[in-house]
Design a protein around this motif. Structure first.
Motif, short mmCIF file in Angstrom:
data_model
loop_
_atom_site.label_atom_id
_atom_site.label_comp_id
_atom_site.label_asym_id
_atom_site.label_seq_id
_atom_site.Cartn_x
_atom_site.Cartn_y
_atom_site.Cartn_z
N GLY A 155 -6.43 6.08 -10.77
CA GLY A 155 -5.15 6.24 -10.11
C GLY A 155 -4.75 5.03 -9.30
O GLY A 155 -4.07 5.15 -8.27
N ARG A 157 -2.55 1.87 -8.56
CA ARG A 157 -1.21 1.39 -8.87
C ARG A 157 -0.84 0.26 -7.91
O ARG A 157 -0.89 0.45 -6.69
CB ARG A 157 -0.18 2.53 -8.73
CG ARG A 157 -0.39 3.70 -9.69
CD ARG A 157 -0.05 3.30 -11.11
NE ARG A 157 -0.12 4.44 -12.03
CZ ARG A 157 -1.20 4.79 -12.70
NH1 ARG A 157 -2.33 4.10 -12.56
NH2 ARG A 157 -1.18 5.82 -13.53
N ALA A 161 4.59 0.21 -8.30
CA ALA A 161 4.40 0.74 -9.65
C ALA A 161 4.56 2.25 -9.63
O ALA A 161 4.18 2.91 -8.66
CB ALA A 161 3.02 0.36 -10.18
N ALA A 163 3.82 6.18 -10.13
CA ALA A 163 2.56 6.93 -10.11
C ALA A 163 2.30 7.65 -11.41
O ALA A 163 1.15 7.98 -11.73
CB ALA A 163 2.58 7.94 -8.95
N GLN A 166 -0.24 10.86 -11.95
CA GLN A 166 -1.27 10.86 -10.92
C GLN A 166 -0.69 11.38 -9.61
O GLN A 166 0.45 11.05 -9.24
CB GLN A 166 -1.81 9.45 -10.71
CG GLN A 166 -2.42 8.80 -11.95
CD GLN A 166 -3.79 9.36 -12.27
OE1 GLN A 166 -4.24 10.34 -11.71
NE2 GLN A 166 -4.47 8.71 -13.20
N VAL A 169 -2.89 8.50 -5.60
CA VAL A 169 -2.93 7.11 -6.04
C VAL A 169 -3.17 6.18 -4.86
O VAL A 169 -3.08 6.56 -3.70
CB VAL A 169 -1.62 6.71 -6.76
CG1 VAL A 169 -1.39 7.57 -7.98
CG2 VAL A 169 -0.43 6.80 -5.80
N THR A 171 -3.20 1.55 -3.88
CA THR A 171 -3.11 0.16 -4.32
C THR A 171 -4.53 -0.41 -4.47
O THR A 171 -5.47 0.12 -3.87
CB THR A 171 -2.32 -0.70 -3.33
OG1 THR A 171 -3.07 -0.80 -2.10
CG2 THR A 171 -0.94 -0.12 -3.06
N VAL A 185 -7.74 0.57 -13.75
CA VAL A 185 -6.33 0.19 -13.87
C VAL A 185 -5.99 0.12 -15.34
O VAL A 185 -6.51 -0.74 -16.05
CB VAL A 185 -6.05 -1.17 -13.19
CG1 VAL A 185 -4.54 -1.42 -13.15
CG2 VAL A 185 -6.63 -1.23 -11.79
N ARG A 187 -2.46 1.75 -17.18
CA ARG A 187 -1.04 1.64 -17.49
C ARG A 187 -0.34 0.45 -16.83
O ARG A 187 0.50 -0.20 -17.47
CB ARG A 187 -0.33 2.95 -17.15
CG ARG A 187 -0.45 3.98 -18.27
CD ARG A 187 0.05 5.35 -17.87
NE ARG A 187 -0.95 6.06 -17.08
CZ ARG A 187 -0.82 7.34 -16.70
NH1 ARG A 187 0.28 8.00 -17.01
NH2 ARG A 187 -1.77 7.93 -16.01
N PRO A 188 -0.65 0.11 -15.57
CA PRO A 188 0.03 -1.06 -14.97
C PRO A 188 -0.24 -2.37 -15.72
O PRO A 188 0.51 -3.33 -15.58
CB PRO A 188 -0.55 -1.11 -13.56
CG PRO A 188 -0.90 0.30 -13.25
CD PRO A 188 -1.44 0.83 -14.55
#
Length: 214
Positions: A155, A157, A161, A163, A166, A169, A171, A185, A187-188
């Motif tokens: 989770g 992000r 970005a 969420a 999720q 989440v 950073t 990490v 999808r980002p």
């Protein structure tokens, strides 16, 4: 392929259900033979014998990390099967897409915080290599399980970005600051217009966060 796009910018890769079911398990061995490390995120949960055989298969593939749903019987079977190897077994505490209402609907008597704590204690006592938990849970879990076990935080992000699905989440910098040792990490990076650049930016943020703690 995303591996070719990222090149030497990334040394760890996660292979989960989506890729595994699409015939991607041989990629574990391919990546390992290329000097990469593989986090095999299959969240094993079954009768002890089946879990043990699954761990045997992960070892044969060359995985570095393997997830087990943090049920005591499954973790014990996995630890016994991996004994003497370098495979790090991770107990999945509570999925980061779940909250207290989701657990109640599923019939659990505990909320997220209590269930994460209970499962982390069990993972520690059984001898797992680490746990998987949301980043904001890392600080109390680090105090609970000590400095040697891994805390893998999904989770993740970067600031700004979305969420997605999720619910818990963080950073990259906040996750490391809370005591997480490994960040997941996906999808980002894979959904970015320039995945290599996105990965480099996240790695820079992680390096800066670690430097500030030194």
């Amino acid at each position: 392929m995303i591996v070719e796009t990222l090149g030497d910018a990334v040394s760890w890769y996660k292979i989960g259900y989506q890729l595994a079911y699409a015939g991607g398990l041989p990629l574990v061995t391919e990546l390992a033979n290329a000097g990469k490390r593989v986090f095999l995120d299959l969240k094993l949960l079954d009768i002890p014998n089946t879990v043990a055989k699954g761990v045997d298969s992960a070892l044969a593939l060359g995985a570095s990390m393997l997830t087990i749903h943090a049920y005591p019987h499954a973790m014990r079977a996995a630890v016994d099967a991996a004994k003497g190897s370098e495979l790090s077994l991770l107990g999945v505490t509570v999925l980061t897409s779940l909250d207290d209402a989701d657990l109640k609907a599923a019939g659990y008597a505990h909320g997220v915080s209590d269930l994460v704590r209970m499962r982390a204690e069990q993972a520690r006592d059984i001898g797992m290599g680490g746990i998987v938990s949301a980043a904001h849970e890392a600080a109390p879990m680090r105090a609970l399980i000590g400095s040697e076990m891994a805390i893998v935080a999904p989770g993740i992000r970067p600031a700004g970005a979305p969420a997605g699905d999720q619910k818990r989440v963080s950073t990259p910098a906040d996750a490391l600051g809370s005591g997480a040792s490994h960040l997941v990490v996906a999808r980002p990076i894979v959904a970015a217009g320039n995945p290599r650049q996105a990965a480099a930016a996240i790695l820079d943020e992680m390096a800066a966060a670690l430097a500030s703690r030194a």
